[in-house]
Design an enzyme around this catalytic site. Structure first.
Site, PDB file in Angstrom:
ATOM      1  N   CYS A  56     -16.648  36.458 -18.803  1.00  0.00           N
ATOM      2  CA  CYS A  56     -15.380  36.119 -19.470  1.00  0.00           C
ATOM      3  C   CYS A  56     -15.152  34.616 -19.591  1.00  0.00           C
ATOM      4  O   CYS A  56     -14.427  34.160 -20.466  1.00  0.00           O
ATOM      5  CB  CYS A  56     -14.214  36.781 -18.747  1.00  0.00           C
ATOM      6  SG  CYS A  56     -14.360  38.570 -18.746  1.00  0.00           S
ATOM      7  N   HIS A  83      -8.029  33.576 -21.791  1.00  0.00           N
ATOM      8  CA  HIS A  83      -8.946  34.702 -21.977  1.00  0.00           C
ATOM      9  C   HIS A  83      -8.121  35.975 -21.925  1.00  0.00           C
ATOM     10  O   HIS A  83      -7.264  36.140 -21.057  1.00  0.00           O
ATOM     11  CB  HIS A  83     -10.014  34.684 -20.882  1.00  0.00           C
ATOM     12  CG  HIS A  83     -10.692  36.011 -20.719  1.00  0.00           C
ATOM     13  ND1 HIS A  83     -11.318  36.653 -21.766  1.00  0.00           N
ATOM     14  CD2 HIS A  83     -10.807  36.832 -19.645  1.00  0.00           C
ATOM     15  CE1 HIS A  83     -11.801  37.801 -21.334  1.00  0.00           C
ATOM     16  NE2 HIS A  83     -11.499  37.938 -20.059  1.00  0.00           N
ATOM     17  N   ASN A 137     -10.264  43.477 -24.321  1.00  0.00           N
ATOM     18  CA  ASN A 137     -10.921  42.322 -23.698  1.00  0.00           C
ATOM     19  C   ASN A 137     -12.317  42.201 -24.311  1.00  0.00           C
ATOM     20  O   ASN A 137     -13.167  43.062 -24.110  1.00  0.00           O
ATOM     21  CB  ASN A 137     -10.994  42.559 -22.177  1.00  0.00           C
ATOM     22  CG  ASN A 137     -11.716  41.460 -21.425  1.00  0.00           C
ATOM     23  OD1 ASN A 137     -12.429  40.653 -22.017  1.00  0.00           O
ATOM     24  ND2 ASN A 137     -11.552  41.450 -20.113  1.00  0.00           N
TER      25      ASN A 137
HETATM   26  N1  COA Z   1      -6.290  56.175 -17.516  1.00  0.00           N
HETATM   27  C1  COA Z   1      -5.564  56.843 -16.620  1.00  0.00           C
HETATM   28  N2  COA Z   1      -5.634  56.629 -15.287  1.00  0.00           N
HETATM   29  C2  COA Z   1      -6.474  55.675 -14.868  1.00  0.00           C
HETATM   30  C3  COA Z   1      -7.269  54.926 -15.757  1.00  0.00           C
HETATM   31  C4  COA Z   1      -7.150  55.199 -17.132  1.00  0.00           C
HETATM   32  N3  COA Z   1      -7.846  54.538 -18.060  1.00  0.00           N
HETATM   33  N4  COA Z   1      -7.993  54.055 -15.041  1.00  0.00           N
HETATM   34  C5  COA Z   1      -7.688  54.224 -13.747  1.00  0.00           C
HETATM   35  N5  COA Z   1      -6.756  55.210 -13.653  1.00  0.00           N
HETATM   36  C6  COA Z   1      -6.138  55.737 -12.442  1.00  0.00           C
HETATM   37  C7  COA Z   1      -6.956  55.513 -11.198  1.00  0.00           C
HETATM   38  O1  COA Z   1      -7.919  56.534 -11.071  1.00  0.00           O
HETATM   39  C8  COA Z   1      -5.893  55.586 -10.123  1.00  0.00           C
HETATM   40  O2  COA Z   1      -5.601  56.931  -9.891  1.00  0.00           O
HETATM   41  P1  COA Z   1      -5.196  57.431  -8.406  1.00  0.00           P
HETATM   42  O3  COA Z   1      -3.968  56.660  -8.043  1.00  0.00           O
HETATM   43  O4  COA Z   1      -4.967  58.892  -8.617  1.00  0.00           O
HETATM   44  O5  COA Z   1      -6.377  57.110  -7.549  1.00  0.00           O
HETATM   45  C9  COA Z   1      -4.673  54.944 -10.794  1.00  0.00           C
HETATM   46  O6  COA Z   1      -4.930  55.007 -12.203  1.00  0.00           O
HETATM   47  C10 COA Z   1      -4.417  53.517 -10.376  1.00  0.00           C
HETATM   48  O7  COA Z   1      -5.663  52.819 -10.421  1.00  0.00           O
HETATM   49  P2  COA Z   1      -5.730  51.270 -10.166  1.00  0.00           P
HETATM   50  O8  COA Z   1      -7.123  50.822 -10.408  1.00  0.00           O
HETATM   51  O9  COA Z   1      -5.084  50.932  -8.857  1.00  0.00           O
HETATM   52  O10 COA Z   1      -4.771  50.779 -11.343  1.00  0.00           O
HETATM   53  P3  COA Z   1      -4.220  49.333 -11.672  1.00  0.00           P
HETATM   54  O11 COA Z   1      -2.768  49.389 -11.791  1.00  0.00           O
HETATM   55  O12 COA Z   1      -4.817  48.282 -10.791  1.00  0.00           O
HETATM   56  O13 COA Z   1      -4.786  49.101 -13.133  1.00  0.00           O
HETATM   57  C11 COA Z   1      -6.540  47.891 -14.179  1.00  0.00           C
HETATM   58  C12 COA Z   1      -6.181  49.094 -13.354  1.00  0.00           C
HETATM   59  C13 COA Z   1      -8.044  47.894 -14.360  1.00  0.00           C
HETATM   60  C14 COA Z   1      -5.864  47.990 -15.535  1.00  0.00           C
HETATM   61  C15 COA Z   1      -6.062  46.605 -13.445  1.00  0.00           C
HETATM   62  O14 COA Z   1      -6.473  46.628 -12.105  1.00  0.00           O
HETATM   63  C16 COA Z   1      -6.586  45.357 -14.083  1.00  0.00           C
HETATM   64  O15 COA Z   1      -6.304  45.076 -15.230  1.00  0.00           O
HETATM   65  N6  COA Z   1      -7.332  44.547 -13.342  1.00  0.00           N
HETATM   66  C17 COA Z   1      -7.924  43.363 -13.870  1.00  0.00           C
HETATM   67  C18 COA Z   1      -9.077  43.765 -14.690  1.00  0.00           C
HETATM   68  C19 COA Z   1      -9.606  42.674 -15.551  1.00  0.00           C
HETATM   69  O16 COA Z   1      -8.875  41.841 -15.993  1.00  0.00           O
HETATM   70  N7  COA Z   1     -10.893  42.722 -15.769  1.00  0.00           N
HETATM   71  C20 COA Z   1     -11.539  41.793 -16.580  1.00  0.00           C
HETATM   72  C21 COA Z   1     -11.714  40.536 -15.837  1.00  0.00           C
HETATM   73  S1  COA Z   1     -12.000  39.259 -16.909  1.00  0.00           S
END
Ligand code: COA
Length: 349
Positions: free
Chosen positions: A114, A276, A306
């Protein structure tokens, strides 16, 4: 010493739009979940065949070169940032050199995910400042759709990423009121495995566990693509999303402030921040922390997802096309991603 100035900018967005609703056909997810957690409404996917990271990069490059008022023959160096290259090797830079029928110039690929575009810009800037090159093509391009896990197992990652490309032409200027003021690059490898695609990679040694002479043909066949590797989804990107989020909201503001402070500016002086496009919630957090107004931060993740190394140049290009950036404006580019690596660049447009 000359400064680098962006003489032309272009982007390429594949035609195929994929909505959150479209993704529900393949995995257990919902438009509501995706929008609430990431802000993303839709993303674009390249054609399955014929359209690659390099061809998209070349398309964005053509636009940037045209807008700079030069021809591909005038380019004297290419820096190409991507994590989704057409081939494991060679890199995409040489493929663009071939496609645009350029001279036998140098072509360098950057692997900083990224942060790739800002790293690439920083590398190009050094060549301009030393006077070594006069027209450098800097590209960020990704075709994520080729290798995402579209089952429910991969939903935390697959819903986030999209395809696209952006490019600039960097040239020297002697005008003190314009150009790239500074770039700032950082990394912390302690978290390298938090956001990673592990295979194919030499860490696992699954291809050559011992000299090939020690194995019969059947065993060698097994080693080429181990079932364990696929069962553990190691051929797809893996991410601990909450940890990425936590560190991103710390590093983004820090690297933006570093760029501003080095040049004697405050956040209020910024015309626009191009972060980004990792997650709309991350951008909103950064905006709040730096007390920036809505018109000081450009977000387009809603429509592209992204796009990793392509996200900064696509957003910069779009903001410029919409007239949000005028000559002399103070612009900050900032990125954070796998590695972890993070970076910023401050420039006067
Ligand atoms: N649809 C529905 N549910 C989903 C899902 C999706 N696409 N992806 C994950 N879940 C579920 C998980 O399984 C989890 O379920 P559980 O509580 O039953 O175990 C729940 O949602 C919460 O998961 P979690 O990973 O804690 O969610 P979050 O609020 O942290 O959101 C991201 C996940 C990935 C959106 C978030 O962590 C994020 O954006 N992180 C940064 C990622 C990023 O920027 N990456 C690129 C770096 S440059």
């Amino acid at each position: 010493m000359p400064r680098s100035v962006i003489a032309g900018i272009g982007k390429y967005i594949p035609k195929n739009t994929v909505t959150n609703q479209d993704l529900t056909k393949y995995m257990d997810t919902s438009d509501e979940w995706i929008q609430e957690r990431t802000g993303i409404q839709e993303r674009h996917y390249a054609e399955r065949t014929g359209e690659t990271t390099a061809t998209m990069g070349a398309a964005a490059a053509r636009e940037a070169i045209d807008r700079a008022g030069i021809t591909p023959q005038d380019i004297d160096f290419i820096v190409f940032a991507t994590l989704s290259p057409d081939y494991y090797f060679p890199g995409c830079g040489v493929l663009v050199q071939r496609e645009l029928k350029m001279k036998e110039i140098g072509a360098l690929d950057i692997r900083n995910q990224c942060s790739g575009f800002v790293y690439a810009l920083s590398v190009a800037d050094q060549f301009i400042k030393t006077g070594m090159y006069k027209n450098i093509l800097v590209i960020g391009s990704e075709k994520h759709s080729f290798g995402l896990d579209f089952s429910t197992r991969g939903r935390n990652i697959s819903v986030i990423f999209g395809d696209g490309a952006g490019a600039i032409v960097l040239q020297p200027t002697e005008d003190d009121n314009r150009g790239l003021l500074s770039t700032h690059l950082h990394s912390d490898g302690n978290n390298a495995e938090i956001l990673a695609m592990f295979n194919p990679g030499t860490h696992a040694n699954h291809w050559t566990a011992a000299p090939l002479a020690d194995f019969n043909d059947a065993e060698i066949g097994d080693m080429f693509m181990s079932h364990a590797m696929i069962d553990k989804a190691q051929n797809f990107p893996n991410m601990d999303g909450p940890t990425v989020f936590k560190i991103a909201v710390e590093k983004f503001p820090a690297v933006i402030l570093e760029a501003l402070e080095q040049n004697g500016y405050q956040p209020a002086d910024l015309k626009i921040l191009i972060p980004h496009q990792a997650n709309l919630r991350i951008s909103q957090f950064v905006q709040k922390k730096l007390r920036l107004g809505d018109d000081q931060v450009y977000n387009n993740i809603q429509h592209y997802g992204n796009t990793t190394a392509a996200s900064v140049p696509i957003a910069l290009c779009e903001a410029w096309e919409k007239g949000k950036i005028q000559e002399g404006d103070l612009v900050c580019l900032a990125a954070f991603g796998s590695g972890f690596t993070w970076a910023s660049a401050l420039l006067k447009w």
